[in-house]
Enzyme design. Structure first.
Site, PDB file in Angstrom:
ATOM      1  N   PHE B 320     -16.486  27.332  -0.647  1.00 35.88           N
ATOM      2  CA  PHE B 320     -16.159  28.417  -1.582  1.00 35.88           C
ATOM      3  C   PHE B 320     -17.440  28.581  -2.397  1.00 35.88           C
ATOM      4  O   PHE B 320     -17.705  27.827  -3.334  1.00 35.88           O
ATOM      5  CB  PHE B 320     -14.991  28.024  -2.496  1.00 35.88           C
ATOM      6  CG  PHE B 320     -13.660  28.050  -1.822  1.00 35.88           C
ATOM      7  CD1 PHE B 320     -13.336  27.094  -0.856  1.00 35.88           C
ATOM      8  CD2 PHE B 320     -12.721  29.023  -2.125  1.00 35.88           C
ATOM      9  CE1 PHE B 320     -12.108  27.119  -0.212  1.00 35.88           C
ATOM     10  CE2 PHE B 320     -11.479  29.045  -1.493  1.00 35.88           C
ATOM     11  CZ  PHE B 320     -11.172  28.095  -0.538  1.00 35.88           C
ATOM     12  N   ASP B 321     -18.240  29.531  -1.981  1.00 35.15           N
ATOM     13  CA  ASP B 321     -19.616  29.552  -2.482  1.00 35.15           C
ATOM     14  C   ASP B 321     -19.765  29.945  -3.940  1.00 35.15           C
ATOM     15  O   ASP B 321     -20.852  29.818  -4.488  1.00 35.15           O
ATOM     16  CB  ASP B 321     -20.480  30.426  -1.586  1.00 35.15           C
ATOM     17  CG  ASP B 321     -20.671  29.782  -0.210  1.00 35.15           C
ATOM     18  OD1 ASP B 321     -20.612  30.496   0.805  1.00 35.15           O
ATOM     19  OD2 ASP B 321     -20.868  28.556  -0.154  1.00 35.15           O
ATOM     20  N   GLY B 326     -20.709  26.971  -8.196  1.00 36.24           N
ATOM     21  CA  GLY B 326     -21.216  28.075  -9.005  1.00 36.24           C
ATOM     22  C   GLY B 326     -22.204  28.915  -8.205  1.00 36.24           C
ATOM     23  O   GLY B 326     -23.294  28.452  -7.881  1.00 36.24           O
ATOM     24  N   GLY B 328     -23.763  31.538  -9.271  1.00 40.64           N
ATOM     25  CA  GLY B 328     -24.897  31.838 -10.137  1.00 40.64           C
ATOM     26  C   GLY B 328     -25.913  30.716 -10.179  1.00 40.64           C
ATOM     27  O   GLY B 328     -27.117  30.947 -10.262  1.00 40.64           O
ATOM     28  N   ASN B 329     -25.428  29.488 -10.090  1.00 41.18           N
ATOM     29  CA  ASN B 329     -26.351  28.348 -10.079  1.00 41.18           C
ATOM     30  C   ASN B 329     -27.290  28.380  -8.895  1.00 41.18           C
ATOM     31  O   ASN B 329     -28.355  27.777  -8.915  1.00 41.18           O
ATOM     32  CB  ASN B 329     -25.574  27.028 -10.039  1.00 41.18           C
ATOM     33  CG  ASN B 329     -25.026  26.668 -11.397  1.00 41.18           C
ATOM     34  OD1 ASN B 329     -25.628  26.979 -12.425  1.00 41.18           O
ATOM     35  ND2 ASN B 329     -23.887  26.001 -11.413  1.00 41.18           N
ATOM     36  N   MET B 330     -26.848  29.038  -7.836  1.00 39.54           N
ATOM     37  CA  MET B 330     -27.634  29.078  -6.600  1.00 39.54           C
ATOM     38  C   MET B 330     -28.501  30.328  -6.516  1.00 39.54           C
ATOM     39  O   MET B 330     -29.042  30.636  -5.453  1.00 39.54           O
ATOM     40  CB  MET B 330     -26.700  29.038  -5.385  1.00 39.54           C
ATOM     41  CG  MET B 330     -25.631  27.974  -5.430  1.00 39.54           C
ATOM     42  SD  MET B 330     -26.361  26.306  -5.554  1.00 39.54           S
ATOM     43  CE  MET B 330     -24.862  25.318  -5.759  1.00 39.54           C
ATOM     44  N   LEU B 402     -26.974  29.068  -0.409  1.00 37.80           N
ATOM     45  CA  LEU B 402     -26.047  27.953  -0.287  1.00 37.80           C
ATOM     46  C   LEU B 402     -26.522  27.121   0.889  1.00 37.80           C
ATOM     47  O   LEU B 402     -26.156  27.395   2.027  1.00 37.80           O
ATOM     48  CB  LEU B 402     -24.610  28.455  -0.025  1.00 37.80           C
ATOM     49  CG  LEU B 402     -23.830  28.995  -1.202  1.00 37.80           C
ATOM     50  CD1 LEU B 402     -23.859  28.040  -2.398  1.00 37.80           C
ATOM     51  CD2 LEU B 402     -24.305  30.356  -1.623  1.00 37.80           C
ATOM     52  N   TYR B 405     -27.307  29.123   4.181  1.00 40.95           N
ATOM     53  CA  TYR B 405     -27.046  30.556   4.152  1.00 40.95           C
ATOM     54  C   TYR B 405     -27.599  31.230   2.889  1.00 40.95           C
ATOM     55  O   TYR B 405     -27.689  30.615   1.830  1.00 40.95           O
ATOM     56  CB  TYR B 405     -25.536  30.817   4.188  1.00 40.95           C
ATOM     57  CG  TYR B 405     -25.001  31.220   5.538  1.00 40.95           C
ATOM     58  CD1 TYR B 405     -23.884  30.595   6.087  1.00 40.95           C
ATOM     59  CD2 TYR B 405     -25.598  32.242   6.275  1.00 40.95           C
ATOM     60  CE1 TYR B 405     -23.390  30.970   7.333  1.00 40.95           C
ATOM     61  CE2 TYR B 405     -25.107  32.621   7.520  1.00 40.95           C
ATOM     62  CZ  TYR B 405     -24.003  31.992   8.040  1.00 40.95           C
ATOM     63  OH  TYR B 405     -23.514  32.369   9.270  1.00 40.95           O
ATOM     64  N   GLU B 406     -27.908  32.501   3.019  1.00 40.44           N
ATOM     65  CA  GLU B 406     -28.237  33.328   1.861  1.00 40.44           C
ATOM     66  C   GLU B 406     -27.260  34.501   1.816  1.00 40.44           C
ATOM     67  O   GLU B 406     -26.831  35.007   2.862  1.00 40.44           O
ATOM     68  CB  GLU B 406     -29.652  33.920   1.991  1.00 40.44           C
ATOM     69  CG  GLU B 406     -30.728  33.204   1.222  1.00 40.44           C
ATOM     70  CD  GLU B 406     -31.218  31.926   1.902  1.00 40.44           C
ATOM     71  OE1 GLU B 406     -30.881  31.677   3.085  1.00 40.44           O
ATOM     72  OE2 GLU B 406     -31.940  31.166   1.243  1.00 40.44           O
ATOM     73  N   HIS B 455     -17.030  31.132  12.667  1.00 39.63           N
ATOM     74  CA  HIS B 455     -16.559  31.016  11.292  1.00 39.63           C
ATOM     75  C   HIS B 455     -16.329  32.413  10.729  1.00 39.63           C
ATOM     76  O   HIS B 455     -16.610  33.408  11.392  1.00 39.63           O
ATOM     77  CB  HIS B 455     -17.582  30.270  10.431  1.00 39.63           C
ATOM     78  CG  HIS B 455     -18.934  30.923  10.432  1.00 39.63           C
ATOM     79  ND1 HIS B 455     -19.806  30.797  11.503  1.00 39.63           N
ATOM     80  CD2 HIS B 455     -19.560  31.697   9.529  1.00 39.63           C
ATOM     81  CE1 HIS B 455     -20.918  31.485  11.235  1.00 39.63           C
ATOM     82  NE2 HIS B 455     -20.787  32.040  10.055  1.00 39.63           N
TER      83      HIS B 455
END
Lengths: 675, 675
Positions: B320-321, B326, B328-330, B402, B405-406, B455
């Site tokens: 759950f990205d 978070g 925003g953290n990424m 993440l 992935y982007e 997926h």
């Protein structure tokens, strides 16, 4: 310099064709409709193209003959036009095919016929008498917008008709572009094109909700409750926005595309030919990527716009914007900065006058690049290194105007091997008069007294794939949920991907709940990594198909619009989803539905795939007076065709021309931190 | 200068909040997770915004208090962290809310926890023993990619776990960005985050089609059959393309947007605030167009990426990205020319260190304009006059990484009153080891020995509409076919448009075969022309919802992803479609499904609308090693909100900077012929 087999006919070739036709029909008057390239049969063209791709073309190489399709009326002593078609070989100067087209079909219209309608209307006592039932405000002039008659009712004789939608223009504005659509008049004159007589004037209803289908309670002051809605900037009461600063696309080193041999386009490993014909507009041929064949031919095959107002005669408002009069004939002259931005290459096209002589359509197609945002990116969070590329796209665009509406068509090629066919609907809604202070179940009132009727726009794109070769198959892939099972799916997270070949010609539908994807594959060639057959795929857009009752003439004549995907066996010149002759047709003939009935084997065969999509357009007030674009995109992408991301080698240099406002910015991005 | 109620916390405010929390928990160690703005309750914020819009703000105007949400672990003498949340008023310096979060929930992860996992793995005898079962080629180093544990199995104890996906990097390339994903290792260490112990090493299967779910026939030479697949340009064997010439976006008079008060954006009649938080990333607030309210808040609420490989432990690959750590953290640090083009304005954001101190995230959001092609066009074929405008768009963009992935997220505003939320998926597929010369039903082999598992990516956008005011309704509009009827539909062309209110909170699905459209309306305000209620509308994207069996943990914890549209009654801080605590959840709690169960009246109410869409991603080889963007667009457009095309007054001047190549061009377009 010999013309490429796909090159549009030159003026000289057109004139030769014209002469051959004239000579073949002595003692007659010939009213030409079209003369344009009769594309070479695929078996011949493939031989030529193979030599071309191999670099082995020589002056003595076999070349398909240059042929012209001539469409014309032959008017003999009896003054009754016979619509005929001939194919002539302009090299050997002989006719290779001649057909007297059956009377159940009607030739596509020409703008001349429209001019005749307008002229005859104004001269018609029947029409003038109809107009005399109204009082128009001072300075208002009647404008007649000629239209196809639409699907002939069963009660209509099989004659060639046109209808005129009528509006009034406010000449007190002293501007010929004052928007006359703001003032619709509820009279529809009908002309018999053979006799040039106005045979009747239909009186459409103007009632509102709850009223009968023929309710006409209008007063003499038929447009008193209407108001101006102009779009030309000099007539806008509020003027134009003053705070929009320019945004320029500058390509200081020029474009990255190359156009040679008049029609050959090369760009970022893509190689294809651009052509044009008066029916389909711009067409794309012989598409290769990095030395591999992708598509033999790609074009907008047809589109239909059926109106859903049940009140006669509105059921006959159903245009086939490619078949009725030729989409290409309606192509705009594009010019700099307005229709295209950046470094532009234009292609001219050719149309035909009634005397059969060629007429240049300048700037009918534009070619340019554009930035499509980020193409791919990855940041390694451990090192801080980010590699990001922009997606550059190449656009081949043409725009057609059909009376009130505009359609912007673009073939877009990207650096990741993808092709997108994009359609944008804009222009002016088709509107009719509605009584003051009423609303309607059949549409939206968008201005005083102006009802924009509900309708659909359904497009059909024809793809003739050549995925690594000419013999392809079509597989339908779906993703299906799978129930929890202790052995095979113990945690219930599995879904099953299944791929089913299409064995024989068929009509199919979108199935988004199954993630249905259409794959055009080469069954002889497997991706060496995944072992799947090489393919290009698309997801059929799950837009509404034709809503009209299947028994209706609207539906019968537009069977192509009743399914999302058609898979058919290739036949030379079987280009038109809605059939060869759409003008006032009652049934679709020789379109995709008939092609499917042949039951051709389409597995490991020369297969053609048609994708239909569109919009159910229930107008909103924001669509008036000119509609902001509604955009549709058919995205055709490689699927295990390549052995890696084809855009992997796109450079990721920072663009030095961007600037930052308000501080911040800078910092490493593309510069590798450790170099 | 008082901060706007929506402004992100300043460094000073963050430090104050930190001190308040520390003071509230004496004699403990506090490991901070997040400190960020606790958005003001809507009733308070609306009062403030009304004053602001009316231009009547003064230094004495009531302002919502500035509050901070603090999320942290309290570690007391027993060394067992207690995850707690406090809301503190940084103005009055008191705590207004405190909660010890129930043990059934797990706090979102921090990157520190990931660092611990990696460190402990390498130090773990259990892990080293697992690695000793392989022989890696010389120079290959193990890389551990920490991941959330996913949905805990029913058999798992309720403890805080993380898992490590393992790969090997070829250090002989002398490049820290050599792509280690090319060399997946079939070992998955699991850490108990409380004890920091590696408790086990899972051994996923590496078999192929037809083999059992635990088939592991790998040899010691576990990556001998894998090969490098690099993406950094200096490691590309073929180098980068040399024939791509620059395409620059130049705005010689600067941008047309204006940013004031740090977060207020004004552009082409749009006026809105940009904010940021570590969970949702960039959020949009108080959206007005030309003096009318459109949207109170707009954000990406959540997304989930469930993997469909049934072989344990792959069922627990479900991120759950936004909720897990978070979104925003990424967020990436964007910089010029790579991520954005033209004239760029950056916004900085703020994150929190484990000591509770603020850490700047520079350039987390970029703002810029772009050209979106033709906006609207009409040619009057009678006069030859064409009026065409370009569609300028304003883009607010952020990008999150993440692990592999982007996701590129953009809020796009156009001149026709439309808002588009766009998501692009790119970056690197998540891959696992597969035996040589095998293929799998569970995914695609994209490189030697590398299986990219099937997926889904499912996004959810939360819209808090304020269509001309706060009390709105939701209507579902559909277009239905109507059978031929001699009285009401004599020619069978009618279709019926029906609009149905949503009376109570509900989950709904896309229905493209019915042209189902969601309209957010103001029931108190009618368009004076059409008489329809003013509205904004969107068509729910008919992408596949979550495929996993409803009984599965994957499905139970992602109920939001099982429907396309959720309509709920507003509650302050009810922002997260998948619930507040997604990390290793077993069921979705306090997400949209629970909100619907409340059964709130949503007609003429403060209603919230959530739109879910995504892709069933069955990878193709072209997605490797980095995936070309897959783009999704949610298009929110006015529907009888305006009394005409809102872009009517966009100037149609020709862009003087475009150039023509190869002759042709010129000709009148925008210059009116008769002036």
């Amino acid at each position: 310099m010999l013309p490429h087999p796909l090159a549009i006919l030159s003026e000289e070739e057109t004139n030769i064709a014209r002469e051959i036709v004239l000579a073949a029909h002595p003692n007659t008057v010939i009213d030409f409709r079209e003369i344009y390239l009769w594309e070479p049969p695929k078996d011949q063209l493939q031989v030529f193209l193979a030599l071309e791709h191999a670099g082995r073309l020589s002056p003595t190489s076999p070349r398909p003959p240059r042929q012209a399709l001539c469409q014309y009326d032959v008017i003999g002593g009896d003054r009754i036009p016979s619509y005929e078609e001939s194919v002539v070989d302009v090299g050997s100067r002989c006719r290779t095919h001649h057909e007297v087209v059956g009377k159940q079909h009607h030739a596509a219209l020409t703008l001349n016929e429209f001019d005749v309608l307008v002229e005859k209307c104004f001269a018609s006592p029947l029409f003038q008498q109809a107009l005399s039932e109204f009082d128009l405000p001072p300075g208002f002039e009647v404008v007649i917008e000629p239209w196809p008659y639409g699907g002939r009712d069963h009660s209509d004789p099989n004659r060639r008709f046109f209808q005129g939608l009528c509006f009034a223009r406010d000449t007190t504005k002293n501007n010929p572009d004052a928007n006359f659509y703001s003032f619709p008049l509820p009279v529809i004159p009908v002309i018999d094109a053979l006799t040039s007589e106005i045979i009747r004037v239909d009186r459409p209803a103007t009632g509102g909700k709850g009223e009968a289908l023929d309710a006409q309670t209008f007063s003499r002051d038929i447009i008193g409750h209407c108001k101006s809605s102009d779009y030309v900037p000099e007539l806008l009461p509020q003027g134009t926005r003053k705070d929009l600063k320019p945004l320029n696309v500058i390509q200081p080193e020029g474009p990255s595309f190359r156009v040679t041999d008049e029609s050959l386009v090369e760009w970022q490993k893509w190689r294809f030919r651009v052509a044009f014909n008066p029916r389909e507009g711009a067409t794309i041929h012989d598409v290769w990527y990095d030395g591999r064949s992708v598509m033999y031919r790609l074009a907008i095959s047809e589109m239909t716009v059926p109106y859903a107002d049940p009140r006669p005669p509105f059921h006959r408002k159903q245009a086939f914007d490619f078949g009725d009069g030729g989409g290409g004939n309606m192509a705009n002259n594009l010019s700099i900065g307005c229709d295209c931005l950046g470094v532009i290459k234009y292609f001219d096209a050719m149309a035909t006058g009634p005397d059969g002589r060629p007429q240049k359509l300048p700037n009918a197609i534009c070619l340019h690049e554009q930035d499509g945002g980020i193409g791919w990116k990855h940041s390694n969070w451990r090192t801080g290194r980010a590699v990001v590329t922009r997606q550059r796209e190449l656009v081949v665009q043409f725009i057609i105007t059909l009376a009130n509406y505009e359609y912007v068509f673009a073939y877009k090629f990207d650096q990741a091997g993808g092709i997108t066919v994009e359609a944008r609907a804009t222009g002016i809604l088709n509107v009719v008069n509605i009584d003051a202070n009423k609303t309607s179940d059949y549409g939206t009132v968008v201005s005083g007294g102006v009802l924009a009727q509900n309708h659909q726009h359904i497009f059909c794109v024809r793809m003739d794939p050549a995925i690594d070769g000419a013999r392809n198959s079509v597989h339908i892939e779906e993703s299906h949920p799978v129930p929890l099972d202790p052995v095979t799916n113990p945690h219930g997270n599995l879904y099953r991907v299944q791929s089913t070949p299409v064995p024989r010609a068929a009509a199919l539908d979108a199935a988004p709940h199954l993630n249905r994807v259409v794959k055009m594959i080469n069954p002889h060639k497997r991706n060496p990594i995944s072992k799947n057959p090489v393919a290009y795929k698309f997801t059929p857009l799950a837009t509404q198909t034709l809503l009209a009752d299947p028994r209706s003439i609207q539906a019968q004549r537009a069977q192509f619009a009743q399914h999302h995907v058609w898979v058919t066996g290739y036949r030379d010149h079987e280009f038109y989803a809605g059939g060869r002759y759409t003008l006032q047709s009652q049934v679709e003939a020789d379109g995709v539905a008939d092609a499917v009935k042949r039951g051709d084997v389409v597995e490991d065969a020369d297969v053609v795939v048609w994708s239909c999509f569109g919009i159910t357009h229930n107008p909103r007030v924001e669509d008036w007076p000119v509609m902001p674009v509604e955009t549709f995109q058919l995205s055709i992408r490689p699927s295990d065709f390549f052995t890696e991301n084809p855009a992997l080698d796109v450079p990721s240099d920072r663009n030095g021309s961007s600037v930052v406002v308000g501080g911040g910015g800078g910092g490493s991005c593309c510069k590798p931190a450790h170099l």
